[in-house]
Each structure stands twice: as C-alpha cells, then as structure tokens.
Design an enzyme around this catalytic site. Structure first.
Site, PDB file in Angstrom:
ATOM      1  N   GLY A  31       0.798  -1.221   0.000  1.00  0.00           N
ATOM      2  CA  GLY A  31       0.000   0.000   0.000  1.00  0.00           C
ATOM      3  C   GLY A  31       0.830   1.271   0.000  1.00  0.00           C
ATOM      4  CG  HIS A  37       2.930   0.282  -5.524  1.00  0.00           C
ATOM      5  ND1 HIS A  37       3.104   1.388  -4.739  1.00  0.00           N
ATOM      6  CD2 HIS A  37       3.523  -0.740  -4.858  1.00  0.00           C
ATOM      7  CE1 HIS A  37       3.765   1.058  -3.644  1.00  0.00           C
ATOM      8  NE2 HIS A  37       4.040  -0.232  -3.689  1.00  0.00           N
ATOM      9  CD  GLN A  62       7.267  -8.073   3.887  1.00  0.00           C
ATOM     10  OE1 GLN A  62       6.488  -8.885   3.409  1.00  0.00           O
ATOM     11  NE2 GLN A  62       7.792  -7.105   3.133  1.00  0.00           N
ATOM     12  CD  GLN A 154       9.798  -8.350  -2.509  1.00  0.00           C
ATOM     13  OE1 GLN A 154       9.790  -8.184  -1.297  1.00  0.00           O
ATOM     14  NE2 GLN A 154       9.062  -7.621  -3.323  1.00  0.00           N
ATOM     15  CB  SER A 187       5.583   3.145   0.538  1.00  0.00           C
ATOM     16  OG  SER A 187       4.987   2.436  -0.533  1.00  0.00           O
ATOM     17  NE  ARG A 188      10.482   0.660   4.878  1.00  0.00           N
ATOM     18  CZ  ARG A 188      10.303  -0.618   4.506  1.00  0.00           C
ATOM     19  NH1 ARG A 188      10.576  -0.993   3.257  1.00  0.00           N
ATOM     20  NH2 ARG A 188       9.856  -1.506   5.367  1.00  0.00           N
TER      21      ARG A 188
HETATM   22  P1  AMP Z   1       5.813  -2.705  -1.716  1.00  0.00           P
HETATM   23  O1  AMP Z   1       4.466  -2.079  -1.535  1.00  0.00           O
HETATM   24  O2  AMP Z   1       6.945  -1.770  -1.403  1.00  0.00           O
HETATM   25  O3  AMP Z   1       5.921  -4.052  -1.048  1.00  0.00           O
HETATM   26  O4  AMP Z   1       5.962  -2.987  -3.266  1.00  0.00           O
HETATM   27  C1  AMP Z   1       5.019  -3.759  -3.959  1.00  0.00           C
HETATM   28  C2  AMP Z   1       5.560  -4.092  -5.319  1.00  0.00           C
HETATM   29  O5  AMP Z   1       5.858  -2.893  -6.033  1.00  0.00           O
HETATM   30  C3  AMP Z   1       6.875  -4.893  -5.241  1.00  0.00           C
HETATM   31  O6  AMP Z   1       6.883  -5.870  -6.262  1.00  0.00           O
HETATM   32  C4  AMP Z   1       7.905  -3.824  -5.481  1.00  0.00           C
HETATM   33  O7  AMP Z   1       9.112  -4.323  -6.023  1.00  0.00           O
HETATM   34  C5  AMP Z   1       7.196  -2.928  -6.476  1.00  0.00           C
HETATM   35  N1  AMP Z   1       7.800  -1.584  -6.476  1.00  0.00           N
HETATM   36  C6  AMP Z   1       8.089  -0.824  -5.398  1.00  0.00           C
HETATM   37  N2  AMP Z   1       8.680   0.325  -5.773  1.00  0.00           N
HETATM   38  C7  AMP Z   1       8.766   0.300  -7.133  1.00  0.00           C
HETATM   39  C8  AMP Z   1       9.276   1.196  -8.131  1.00  0.00           C
HETATM   40  N3  AMP Z   1       9.814   2.361  -7.799  1.00  0.00           N
HETATM   41  N4  AMP Z   1       9.198   0.818  -9.425  1.00  0.00           N
HETATM   42  C9  AMP Z   1       8.630  -0.385  -9.770  1.00  0.00           C
HETATM   43  N5  AMP Z   1       8.128  -1.262  -8.880  1.00  0.00           N
HETATM   44  C10 AMP Z   1       8.192  -0.944  -7.576  1.00  0.00           C
END
Ligand code: AMP
Length: 289
Positions: A31, A37, A62, A154, A187-188
């Site tokens: 989220g 995303h 995690q 990951q 998100s961070r």
């Molecule tokens: P997260 O919400 O951070 O767990 O990310 C969910 C999915 O979005 C994971 O597969 C991440 O690798 C992908 N993701 C996060 N940041 C990016 C980004 N800047 N570009 C492309 N995919 C991303």
C-alpha cells in the site's frame, strides 16, 4: 472495483471471473501506492491479464521487531482512488488476523539467494516475504503475478520459489520507476524530511557511477564497490549499509564476467533505510559461448 477483506470472498470473486474466461493478473503490495506500483498493474494487463487483483497487506512477518511495521505509511482511501483510476477489478485488503490466525506457525524458508545483502542485514525478512507471497498466490491463484525490479533480491527469491515449488504462474518483473532526480519511488520516501529528500538521490548516483565504471572496462569488484562508496561520501548525511556488485541469481560476487550483473545498494538517510539497484547487461547472454 470490488473491495474484499476475507479469503472466502476473495476465492469466490476469482472463481467467478475465471468461469467467465478471465486471465487473472496479481500485484501484491504493502500500500501507500505510487507510480511504481501502478506500472506493475499496466504490465500485468499488457501481458494479457483481463482481471486485475491488487492486494494491500503490511506483512508483520517480514518486519523485525526494531523495524518500521507500526509506522509504515497507510492510506486506504487514497490507494482505493488510485486503483479505481487504473480500472483494477479487485482490491484485497485482509486484516492481519485473517492472514495469520492464532496458531499460524508454518513458514516458507527462502532459498540460498536470500542469504546475502538484504538477508544478512534483515534476518528472517525473506522467509516472511516468501511465506506471505505463497499464501497470497494460494488465495488468489493468479495466472500472472507482477513484482518490481526495485526489490531485485526479492524478485530473485520469488523466482527461485516459483521454480523450486512448481508454482503454476508466470512472473513479470517490472522496471524501477524513478523520480526525475533518479530516486527510486518508494512508500518509504514519505519518511524523508525536505533536507533528507535532497540527499537521497546520492544512492542512485553511486550506482550509476558503478555502471559507468563497468562500461569503461573496470572489472575488479572491490574497485567498483570502492568507487560507489566514494560517490556516496560526497553527500553528507548518507550512510552506506552496503554497495555491491553481484550476480542476479545468487546475489554473490559474480563469477561469470560475461553475464549481466547487478549493482545493489542500501543506505540510511537519517532514520530512513533506502534500497536501489541497477542491472548492467554485459557481453554474451547466458547460455551462449
Ligand atoms: P511494496 O508495496 O513496497 O511491497 O511494493 C510492492 C511491489 O511494487 C513490489 O513488487 C515492489 O518491487 C514494487 N515496487 C516498489 N517500488 C517500485 C518502483 N519504484 N518501481 C517499480 N516497482 C516498484
């Protein structure tokens, strides 16, 4: 868009879509959505998915006790609006108690690729990731699942799990979406103060410097890593956790110099930990001598 919070409703909705001939695309997230995303949703659709499921679940398994599970950013209303704008078919928002009811204790042990870099700094992290991803795959049963290369290790952990456990789905790996100054969207990033935000692109700059060195024929792993560290040192207030040149399958130092490599890094800017990476294609593709 359907908004679903129970596993039963989730299964029923996907079963109904499947009986109408849908190809199920799945994008798991934690989220606080951004363009990274959303690009994965587009990729899943471009790959042939006709029914798109997005999950939002901040997975306690995690996060280590000293990490940011409690303060991880959450905004369900904004996320819902973004997903509706992207014509997502179903948003799965399970509560923690639905995913980990009392007594839940079976855990997936991630493969060897989970050991170095992130795995070394965040013990148990990838087991938590593999467990929740396998659970979500079992609940959603997607034909296509999309993950971002921003989290390169990951991706490797999940690709290994899909092969090792014969999971019947196609993995899509999407390119990293960045801000105009190179900072990978995350998100961070919302944790960063204005001053920290200005310093944060140092990580991407360092990785680019490493890439440049490789392109100029510098092959010595230690020399490339040293150069990236020097680049980070030019920005105050950015502390290196690791900067490494690794093989994309093992995440260890590359043995075969003809294959593509990954430059991966993690830094701390204030209290915020940021990760990023660049894939550098080189020479002969795998399997060709
Ligand atoms: P997260 O919400 O951070 O767990 O990310 C969910 C999915 O979005 C994971 O597969 C991440 O690798 C992908 N993701 C996060 N940041 C990016 C980004 N800047 N570009 C492309 N995919 C991303």
């Amino acid at each position: 868009m359907l908004n679903v919070r129970t596993i039963e409703e989730m299964r029923a909705a996907v079963n109904a879509a499947r009986t109408h001939g849908a190809t199920i695309g799945f994008v798991p997230t934690m989220g606080f959505l951004h363009d990274g995303h959303l690009s994965l949703i587009d990729e899943a659709r471009a790959a042939g998915a006709t029914f798109i499921v997005v999950s939002i679940f901040v997975n306690p398994l995690q996060f280590a006790p000293n990490e940011d599970f409690e303060r991880y950013p959450r905004d369900e209303a904004r996320d819902t609006e973004l997903l509706e704008g992207r014509n997502v078919d179903l948003l799965f928002l399970p509560p923690v108690a639905a995913m980990y009811p009392a007594g839940a204790s079976t855990i997936v042990k991630a493969g060897d690729v989970a050991a170095p870099l992130e795995g070394e700094r965040r013990p148990g992290h990838f087991d938590g990731v593999a467990t929740i991803v396998l659970k979500l795959f079992n609940i959603v049963q997607p034909d296509i699942a999309a993950f971002g290369r921003k989290d390169a290790q990951q991706c490797a952990v999940i690709a290994r799990m899909v092969r090792d456990l014969d999971l019947p789905l196609t993995l899509l790996l999407g390119e990293t979406v960045r801000e105009s100054d190179g900072l990978a969207k995350s998100s961070r990033n919302s944790y960063l103060s204005a001053d920290e935000r200005k310093r944060a692109p140092a990580l991407h700059r360092a990785l680019r410097a490493g890439e440049e060195a490789l392109r100029h024929g510098i092959e010595d792993v230690a020399a490339v890593e040293q150069l990236m560290r020097k680049m980070i040192a030019e920005t105050d207030g950015v502390d290196v956790d690791y900067l490494a040149l690794v093989d994309p399958e093992t995440f260890l130092a590359p043995l075969d110099r003809r294959r593509e490599v990954i430059l991966a890094g993690a830094v701390r800017v204030g209290k915020t930990r940021l990760i990023d990476n660049i894939v550098v294609p080189r020479g002969t593709p795998p399997g060709i001598d």
